[in-house]
Design an enzyme around this catalytic site. Structure first.
Site, PDB file in Angstrom:
ATOM      1  N   GLU A  20       0.861  -1.179   0.000  1.00  0.00           N
ATOM      2  CA  GLU A  20       0.000   0.000   0.000  1.00  0.00           C
ATOM      3  C   GLU A  20       0.897   1.227   0.000  1.00  0.00           C
ATOM      4  O   GLU A  20       1.962   1.224   0.632  1.00  0.00           O
ATOM      5  CB  GLU A  20      -0.877   0.000   1.255  1.00  0.00           C
ATOM      6  CG  GLU A  20      -1.688   1.293   1.403  1.00  0.00           C
ATOM      7  CD  GLU A  20      -2.722   1.234   2.520  1.00  0.00           C
ATOM      8  OE1 GLU A  20      -2.449   0.579   3.548  1.00  0.00           O
ATOM      9  OE2 GLU A  20      -3.783   1.862   2.354  1.00  0.00           O
ATOM     10  N   CYS A  55      -6.591   1.207   3.344  1.00  0.00           N
ATOM     11  CA  CYS A  55      -7.490   2.361   3.317  1.00  0.00           C
ATOM     12  C   CYS A  55      -7.393   3.109   1.988  1.00  0.00           C
ATOM     13  O   CYS A  55      -8.371   3.704   1.532  1.00  0.00           O
ATOM     14  CB  CYS A  55      -7.159   3.298   4.467  1.00  0.00           C
ATOM     15  SG  CYS A  55      -7.436   2.541   6.072  1.00  0.00           S
ATOM     16  N   ASN A  99     -12.222  -3.344   1.869  1.00  0.00           N
ATOM     17  CA  ASN A  99     -11.001  -3.514   2.662  1.00  0.00           C
ATOM     18  C   ASN A  99     -11.370  -3.769   4.113  1.00  0.00           C
ATOM     19  O   ASN A  99     -11.542  -4.890   4.525  1.00  0.00           O
ATOM     20  CB  ASN A  99     -10.107  -2.289   2.506  1.00  0.00           C
ATOM     21  CG  ASN A  99      -8.933  -2.304   3.467  1.00  0.00           C
ATOM     22  OD1 ASN A  99      -8.248  -3.317   3.570  1.00  0.00           O
ATOM     23  ND2 ASN A  99      -8.711  -1.222   4.189  1.00  0.00           N
ATOM     24  N   GLU A 100     -11.501  -2.694   4.894  1.00  0.00           N
ATOM     25  CA  GLU A 100     -11.940  -2.882   6.277  1.00  0.00           C
ATOM     26  C   GLU A 100     -13.377  -2.404   6.369  1.00  0.00           C
ATOM     27  O   GLU A 100     -13.641  -1.267   6.748  1.00  0.00           O
ATOM     28  CB  GLU A 100     -11.010  -2.127   7.233  1.00  0.00           C
ATOM     29  CG  GLU A 100      -9.714  -2.888   7.410  1.00  0.00           C
ATOM     30  CD  GLU A 100      -8.711  -2.235   8.316  1.00  0.00           C
ATOM     31  OE1 GLU A 100      -8.907  -1.069   8.710  1.00  0.00           O
ATOM     32  OE2 GLU A 100      -7.701  -2.885   8.623  1.00  0.00           O
TER      33      GLU A 100
END
Ligand code: AHR
Length: 651
Positions: free
Chosen positions: A46, A255, A379-380
């Site tokens: 990332e 994120c 993702n989250e």
């Protein structure tokens, strides 16, 4: 007399090292349990901590395109980040970020310099324009590929030269002359540096009038993937990744994949492909601009070059749920429309050159399709607001590409009501998909939870997409010390034991630039020239180099020890992690293992020791040997250590 004897005894006991209890490990290589995943260990990349821009990406200039901005506070001065004006203080000019008739619509800002008094200098300081050391790192005798787009809007007269210079604008290379015309035009030159220095790239304008500048670039000639449209990667960092023997590459976040605050911030893969000057930069959720010089094409190429399965993450129509959300998620109707972007991505990766997106991939230099077996949607994320959107998007993918495994998120924490709700939803609605768990917990949590996956039902498989053992903050950062690495190693023995369930596991975050990071700990640290490997890196590397294809039944008697035994057709791997504060004599009884010598790789040191750029090898793996005779081997495990034995097996 008796008193004196007791005192002597106490003194003798104190002089002895802490008690060491013998341990015994037994295994029969013929008694295998579960089949192991063949993609168990890999990378999560990332652009956090300048892992891409200012890191893996070979670009040495910062804010090359004058697009820098802060999403929440887009002041014009941010367009100047990375640049210094009028270094010799001899000229007079107005330097203004302009947007009229830009290079293209995706690259809306350029710098217009209107010179009243010459010479006027414009210099890019690379990643040194904040208060830490560095700059544009150049080495004597090495070559650097330069390019820039320029335009003379009409009234400029006089010469323009470009050179690598020191930070006072004294030349460190030959100079290159540019004569821009009325239309945007690209100029290219390869410089040879005459010095090793933290330098800058300086454009000297000797005339007066206005000049427009955009997309200035300087990259070392020796770089990885120079033929890719993005321009390529830093070779030393690529090799550091390759040495981890990754079986998959998860990208681009995290994120970053979801975006923050407003919809315009979501990561749109289409913004990241095509000619590099046509990629629409976006603010990074970690606080800086993403040039997208490493875009989706480059990620797929990197995965291919590393022999890793590409594992793209696309957003699920929701902004990062962990941050303040200022705009509503996509409606279910909008989510269906957005699903086409995901199908287009799959076509980009796997479609033939006659398709729209496969054609773009071919134009970018990769006519053959890429591999694509996994796709993470979200993702989250958590709650039904996510699962309802995931259902729409994953159904669209499965309807057209049933061979792709979809990955569903279980949220950002290890325990509690949130993951319980996620798992309940997932088991009832998406049981066949792979479930992405993320957790960053204190080091001891990992020791206490080595039984976690023993208890999971075997119906739905796990993708441990982000994890790391967190130590208390010291000096503004959580250290990557030996203890955290050993706690991760202990946990990884449990992951291997359960690798019928846990298909994929990757540490996070992967990389951090010294002086420019937002998150600690990180697996790999670097600065402009050097790379620092952490104990955590070595654990990942040691485990990834010794993945078996089956787990072997085994027992271990001993204190503060964690282990797993696995095998391939011709090798038996025994991994033992000791969290004991004294050394432990260990007897290994391995039925049927031929007499000979096992190779050992061991990582040990003081409990809280770390590596540093000034002492990079304090904690590093050491290889050795251990003889086995009649199925029995003896060794001594050092305090705070991980040891991996590789025994050859008779075929
Ligand atoms: O790995 C750093 C961040 O941690 C990731 O971007 C996010 O998914 C998680 O919160």
């Amino acid at each position: 007399m008796r008193k004196a004897f007791s005192l002597l005894l106490i003194l003798c006991l104190l002089a002895l090292p802490a008690a060491s209890f013998a341990a015994a490990l037994a295994a029969d290589p013929a008694a295998t349990t579960v089949e192991m995943s063949d993609v168990l260990y890999g990378l999560f990349f990332e652009d956090i901590n300048h892992a891409a821009d200012g890191g893996l990406y070979a670009e040495l200039l910062q804010n090359r395109s004058f697009e820098n901005q802060d999403l929440l506070d887009p002041k014009p001065h941010q367009r100047y980040n990375g640049w210094q004006f009028n270094l010799k203080n001899k000229g007079k000019a107005a330097a203004v970020p302009a947007t009229e008739a830009p290079l293209n619509e995706n690259n809306p800002t350029y710098m217009r310099i209107t010179i009243e008094k010459a010479p006027y200098l414009l210099s890019n300081m690379g990643y040194a324009s904040t208060a830490f050391s560095g700059g544009v790192p150049v080495e004597e005798g090495m070559q650097y590929d330069f390019s820039v787009w320029m335009r003379n809007p009409g009234d400029y007269t006089g010469g323009i030269t470009v050179a690598i210079t020191d930070r006072s604008a004294n030349p460190l290379s030959e100079s290159f002359t540019i004569a821009p015309a009325g239309e945007w035009q690209k100029f290219e030159h390869t410089f040879t540096s005459q010095a090793t220095a933290d330098a800058c790239l300086t454009v000297t304008m000797e005339g007066t009038g206005s000049i427009d500048i955009d997309m200035a670039s300087l990259m070392p000639r020796e770089r990885f993937g120079a033929e890719w449209p993005g321009g390529g990667l830093r070779t030393d960092l690529v090799e550091t990744l390759r040495a981890l023997n990754p079986r998959f590459l998860r990208f681009p976040g995290g994120c970053v994949a979801e975006g923050s605050y407003v919809r315009a911030n979501v990561y749109n893969w289409k913004d990241t492909v095509g000619p590099v000057e046509q990629r629409r930069e976006n603010f990074n959720t970690w606080g800086y601009m993403q040039s997208y010089g490493i875009g989706f094409f480059e990620y797929f190429c990197l995965a291919e070059a590393l022999g890793a399965e590409p594992l793209p993450v696309v957003h699920a129509g929701l902004l990062c749920q962990a941050r303040e959300v200022r705009e509503a998620p996509l409606t279910l109707e909008e989510t269906r429309a957005y699903g086409q972007d995901i199908l287009d991505l799959i076509e980009f990766a796997t479609g033939d050159a006659t398709t729209e997106w496969g054609g773009l991939r071919a134009q970018m230099g990769h006519p053959e399709p890429f591999r694509l077996n996994y796709l993470a949607i979200g993702n989250e994320n958590w709650d039904n607001i996510y699962f309802d959107r995931y259902a729409i998007l994953s159904e669209m993918v499965k309807a057209s590409y049933p061979e792709i495994t979809c990955i569903v998120a279980a949220g950002p924490v290890a325990e509690g009501a949130l993951p319980q709700h996620s798992w309940q939803q997932i088991r009832s609605r998406f049981a066949e998909d792979l479930v992405d768990e993320h957790y960053y917990m204190d080091s001891d949590w990992f020791l206490r939870n080595t039984g976690r996956y023993d208890r999971y039902p075997r119906t739905t498989q796990v993708f441990l997409g982000e994890y790391a053992a967190h130590e208390p903050v010291i000096g503004g950062r959580r250290p990557n010390n030996l203890y955290s690495a050993l706690c991760e190693a202990a946990y990884m023995t449990a992951i291997e034991r359960n690798s019928d369930l846990v298909q994929i596991a990757c540490y996070a975050p992967l990389m951090a630039r010294e002086g420019m990071f937002q998150w600690t700990p990180d697996l790999i640290w670097f600065n402009a020239r050097e790379v620092l490997l952490t104990p955590n890196y070595y654990v990942q590397q040691m485990f990834a180099a010794t993945v078996g294809d089956h787990v072997v039944e085994s027992t271990l008697e001993g204190e503060n020890l964690y282990h797993v035994v696995t095998r391939t057709e011709d090798k038996l791997y025994v991994k033992v992690v000791s969290l004991s504060e004294s050394e432990t004599p260990l007897t290994l009884t391995l039925a049927g293992v031929p007499d000979g010598t096992a190779e050992t790789v061991q990582l040990t040191g003081e409990k809280r020791m770390q590596n540093a750029l000034t002492a990079p090898d304090r904690i590093a793996p050491v290889t050795g040997g251990c003889t086995i005779s009649g199925g029995v081997a003896e060794c001594v495990l050092p305090a705070y250590s991980v040891t991996i034995f590789t025994f050859p097996l008779a075929q």
